[in-house]
Design a protein around this motif. Structure first.
Motif, PDB file in Angstrom:
ATOM      1  N   GLY A   1     -35.285  -7.279   3.862  1.00  0.00           N
ATOM      2  CA  GLY A   1     -34.575  -7.907   4.984  1.00  0.00           C
ATOM      3  C   GLY A   1     -33.606  -8.983   4.523  1.00  0.00           C
ATOM      4  O   GLY A   1     -32.466  -9.064   4.999  1.00  0.00           O
ATOM      5  N   THR A   2     -34.041  -9.814   3.589  1.00  0.00           N
ATOM      6  CA  THR A   2     -33.175 -10.867   3.060  1.00  0.00           C
ATOM      7  C   THR A   2     -31.993 -10.279   2.303  1.00  0.00           C
ATOM      8  O   THR A   2     -30.865 -10.769   2.410  1.00  0.00           O
ATOM      9  CB  THR A   2     -33.971 -11.809   2.133  1.00  0.00           C
ATOM     10  OG1 THR A   2     -35.085 -12.321   2.851  1.00  0.00           O
ATOM     11  CG2 THR A   2     -33.120 -12.958   1.632  1.00  0.00           C
TER      12      THR A   2
ATOM     13  N   LEU B   1     -29.519  -8.871   4.939  1.00  0.00           N
ATOM     14  CA  LEU B   1     -28.887  -9.960   5.688  1.00  0.00           C
ATOM     15  C   LEU B   1     -27.864 -10.726   4.848  1.00  0.00           C
ATOM     16  O   LEU B   1     -26.726 -10.952   5.279  1.00  0.00           O
ATOM     17  CB  LEU B   1     -29.950 -10.915   6.223  1.00  0.00           C
ATOM     18  CG  LEU B   1     -29.432 -12.076   7.066  1.00  0.00           C
ATOM     19  CD1 LEU B   1     -28.861 -11.549   8.373  1.00  0.00           C
ATOM     20  CD2 LEU B   1     -30.526 -13.076   7.322  1.00  0.00           C
ATOM     21  N   LEU B   2     -28.252 -11.123   3.635  1.00  0.00           N
ATOM     22  CA  LEU B   2     -27.318 -11.875   2.779  1.00  0.00           C
ATOM     23  C   LEU B   2     -26.152 -11.014   2.299  1.00  0.00           C
ATOM     24  O   LEU B   2     -25.033 -11.521   2.143  1.00  0.00           O
ATOM     25  CB  LEU B   2     -28.053 -12.463   1.578  1.00  0.00           C
ATOM     26  CG  LEU B   2     -28.770 -13.782   1.829  1.00  0.00           C
ATOM     27  CD1 LEU B   2     -29.505 -14.249   0.581  1.00  0.00           C
ATOM     28  CD2 LEU B   2     -27.803 -14.847   2.269  1.00  0.00           C
TER      29      LEU B   2
ATOM     30  N   ALA C   1     -23.804 -10.779   5.316  1.00  0.00           N
ATOM     31  CA  ALA C   1     -23.188 -12.090   5.550  1.00  0.00           C
ATOM     32  C   ALA C   1     -22.183 -12.444   4.462  1.00  0.00           C
ATOM     33  O   ALA C   1     -21.210 -13.153   4.721  1.00  0.00           O
ATOM     34  CB  ALA C   1     -24.266 -13.162   5.628  1.00  0.00           C
TER      35      ALA C   1
END
Length: 171
Positions: A113-114, A117-118, A121
């Motif tokens: 997930g991280t 997301l990163l 982004a």
């Protein structure tokens, strides 16, 4: 026209001190006249600013952004490593688990997930044409982020390697 030439030679003659022909510059010895003029008060031209070189266009092509020498891969990896190192050390301090045990005990979904997301982004501003260097100033520069990410990558690898050799958590 003759009166203008006479006036100019009289003007130069009145402002040029008398010198011997050997001390005069070569142009004046050859019979050439040097005329200098100054602008009137208030009509002086303002110095023009030096033109800035055109900014290189940032490619917004997805394959160019993720190319080996593109702006995204090292930044994304560095950002993930910084978050990963701090998270691994924090969980290790709280629970006492090493990095592999953290991933096995429910850390894998958080890792995925991280990462997603990163990555998204980090890519959105680049896809809009915003360069990383345009947003860096003061202490928080794009070069500082690169170096912090590199050190975090090395720290995460060293943490996993040390835990592998010792057989348990570092802290």
């Amino acid at each position: 026209m003759a009166t203008l030439a006479t006036f100019q030679s009289a003007l130069v003659a009145s402002h040029v001190p008398r010198m011997s022909s050997s001390s005069l510059p070569r142009r004046q010895r050859a019979g050439l006249m040097v005329v200098r003029c100054q602008a009137k008060d208030g009509s002086e031209e303002q110095p023009q600013a030096t033109p800035q070189p055109p900014k290189p266009k940032v490619s917004t092509n997805f394959s160019d952004l993720l190319a080996f020498s593109g702006p995204a891969p090292e930044r994304i990896n560095g950002r993930l490593a910084m978050v990963g190192f701090v998270s691994a050390m924090g969980v290790e301090l709280v629970r006492g688990d090493d990095v592999v045990a953290q991933l096995v005990n429910g850390g894998l979904p958080w890792f995925v997930g991280t990462t997603v997301l990163l990555s998204i982004a980090s890519l959105v501003p680049l896809l809009k044409g915003v360069s990383v260097q345009s947003k860096s100033d003061g202490v928080m520069t794009s070069d500082a982020e690169l170096w912090n990410g590199r050190f975090a990558m090395l720290g995460l690898v060293a943490l996993v390697f040390t835990e592998y050799l010792t057989g348990g958590a570092l802290v």
